[in-house]
Each structure stands twice: as C-alpha cells, then as structure tokens.
Design a protein around this motif. Structure first.
Motif, short mmCIF file in Angstrom:
data_model
loop_
_atom_site.label_atom_id
_atom_site.label_comp_id
_atom_site.label_asym_id
_atom_site.label_seq_id
_atom_site.Cartn_x
_atom_site.Cartn_y
_atom_site.Cartn_z
N ALA A 182 45.87 -23.70 3.28
CA ALA A 182 44.51 -23.43 3.78
C ALA A 182 43.89 -24.70 4.36
O ALA A 182 43.19 -24.64 5.37
CB ALA A 182 43.64 -22.87 2.65
N LEU A 183 44.18 -25.84 3.74
CA LEU A 183 43.67 -27.11 4.26
C LEU A 183 44.29 -27.42 5.63
O LEU A 183 43.61 -27.92 6.53
CB LEU A 183 43.95 -28.24 3.28
N ALA A 184 45.55 -27.09 5.80
CA ALA A 184 46.20 -27.29 7.10
C ALA A 184 45.50 -26.43 8.17
O ALA A 184 45.27 -26.89 9.29
CB ALA A 184 47.69 -26.95 7.02
N LEU A 185 45.15 -25.19 7.82
CA LEU A 185 44.43 -24.32 8.75
C LEU A 185 43.05 -24.89 9.06
O LEU A 185 42.57 -24.80 10.20
CB LEU A 185 44.30 -22.91 8.19
N LEU A 186 42.42 -25.46 8.04
CA LEU A 186 41.11 -26.08 8.24
C LEU A 186 41.21 -27.25 9.21
O LEU A 186 40.38 -27.43 10.09
CB LEU A 186 40.52 -26.53 6.90
N ARG A 187 42.27 -28.04 9.06
CA ARG A 187 42.46 -29.17 9.98
C ARG A 187 42.66 -28.69 11.41
O ARG A 187 42.12 -29.27 12.36
CB ARG A 187 43.67 -30.00 9.53
N VAL A 188 43.45 -27.63 11.58
CA VAL A 188 43.66 -27.06 12.91
C VAL A 188 42.33 -26.57 13.49
O VAL A 188 42.01 -26.83 14.65
CB VAL A 188 44.70 -25.92 12.86
N ALA A 189 41.56 -25.88 12.66
CA ALA A 189 40.26 -25.37 13.12
C ALA A 189 39.34 -26.53 13.49
O ALA A 189 38.61 -26.46 14.49
CB ALA A 189 39.62 -24.51 12.02
N ALA A 190 39.37 -27.60 12.70
CA ALA A 190 38.52 -28.77 13.00
C ALA A 190 38.92 -29.42 14.31
O ALA A 190 38.06 -29.80 15.12
CB ALA A 190 38.59 -29.77 11.85
N ARG A 191 40.24 -29.53 14.54
CA ARG A 191 40.69 -30.11 15.81
C ARG A 191 40.26 -29.25 16.99
O ARG A 191 39.84 -29.76 18.03
CB ARG A 191 42.21 -30.28 15.80
N ALA A 248 32.41 -21.02 10.31
CA ALA A 248 33.74 -20.51 9.99
C ALA A 248 34.57 -21.59 9.31
O ALA A 248 35.28 -21.33 8.33
CB ALA A 248 34.44 -20.00 11.24
N ALA A 249 34.46 -22.83 9.81
CA ALA A 249 35.17 -23.94 9.17
C ALA A 249 34.62 -24.18 7.76
O ALA A 249 35.37 -24.50 6.84
CB ALA A 249 35.04 -25.20 10.02
N HIS A 250 33.31 -24.01 7.59
CA HIS A 250 32.72 -24.15 6.26
C HIS A 250 33.31 -23.10 5.30
O HIS A 250 33.59 -23.40 4.15
CB HIS A 250 31.20 -24.03 6.34
N ALA A 251 33.49 -21.89 5.81
CA ALA A 251 34.10 -20.84 4.98
C ALA A 251 35.53 -21.23 4.58
O ALA A 251 35.94 -21.02 3.43
CB ALA A 251 34.11 -19.50 5.74
N ARG A 252 36.28 -21.80 5.51
CA ARG A 252 37.63 -22.27 5.17
C ARG A 252 37.57 -23.38 4.13
O ARG A 252 38.39 -23.42 3.21
CB ARG A 252 38.35 -22.78 6.43
N HIS A 253 36.60 -24.26 4.24
CA HIS A 253 36.43 -25.34 3.27
C HIS A 253 36.15 -24.76 1.88
O HIS A 253 36.72 -25.23 0.88
CB HIS A 253 35.28 -26.25 3.73
N LEU A 254 35.30 -23.75 1.80
CA LEU A 254 35.02 -23.11 0.52
C LEU A 254 36.28 -22.48 -0.06
O LEU A 254 36.52 -22.53 -1.28
CB LEU A 254 33.92 -22.05 0.67
#
Length: 135
Positions: free
Chosen positions: A100-109, A77-83
């Motif tokens: 979207a990058l901010a959401l990716l950071r939240v997902a990564a945390r 799912a994080a990979h999908a956000r990265h794409l």
C-alpha cells in the motif's frame, strides 16, 4: 471540505464530532453528494485510527479513496491511502502495508507530475497574457 475553521470547537469533543459527522452524512446522502460522503468516510476512518478502533470497515475507506480519485481530488485520495497504510501497520499486516505504501508513493509521484504540468501551463498562459498586455 466539510470541516472548516468555524468547526474547530469539535476538536477534542468526540461526541460533538460524531454528531456533526452523522449530520454531514445525512446531508451528503440526501443531496446525493458522493464526494461529501467520501469526506465523511475519510474523517470517520481517521477518528477510528486515532481512537485505535481498528475494526472500522476498510471497504468504506477504499470506496472513499476511489470516489476521490474519480473526481480528481488526488490530495485527499492520497490521504486515504496514507490512512490505509497506517491501519495495516497497526494491525500487523506489514507486507500489505508495504504494498500500500508503494501505491501511495506512485500516487504521490503522479500528483507531483500533475502539479508540474499545471504550473507549466499556468506559466504559458501568463506569458501570453503578459505579451497581450504589452501590445
């Protein structure tokens, strides 16, 4: 995951890869395998980005991400956000890419926190097992 070590001959051969993906899509649909279909959509989005085909449907990528999140597959799912971030950057939507990058950071945390919890729980289980082995 759909692609495995034995599937590496498809790398560099776009026609063969697209044929393989179409077969995978049919199998996923026939088997009602939503996670498999999400992998196919994720792979198609990645191929589109590499090919600079920026017209691929963003909704399909978003649906794949949502499916993967619902099934607890946080890494993909994080990979999908990265794409999605990459796609937004390539089409010049910098503000959206930043959000979207901010959401990716939240997902990564969140992923790191889950991993920490799993490790702590595993340590607890191992400690109990070690105790029982000694007794």
């Amino acid at each position: 995951m759909l692609l495995q070590q034995r599937d590496l001959p498809f790398i560099g051969n776009l026609d063969a890869a697209e044929t393989y993906l179409e077969q995978s899509r049919r199998i996923a649909v026939d088997d009602e395998d939503v996670r498999g279909l999400a992998f196919v959509q994720l792979t198609e989005a990645e191929i589109a980005l590499v090919s600079r085909d920026l017209g691929f449907p963003a909704q399909a990528l978003d649906a794949a991400r949502a499916t993967l999140e619902q099934r607890g597959d946080w890494v993909n799912a994080a990979h999908a956000r990265h794409l999605e971030v990459r796609r937004l950057l390539l089409i010049g939507r910098l503000d959206q890419a930043e959000r979207a990058l901010a959401l990716l950071r939240v997902a990564a945390r969140a992923l790191v926190a889950r991993e920490r919890q799993v490790r702590e729980r595993a340590d607890q289980v191992l400690a109990v097992l070690a105790h029982h082995v000694r007794v």
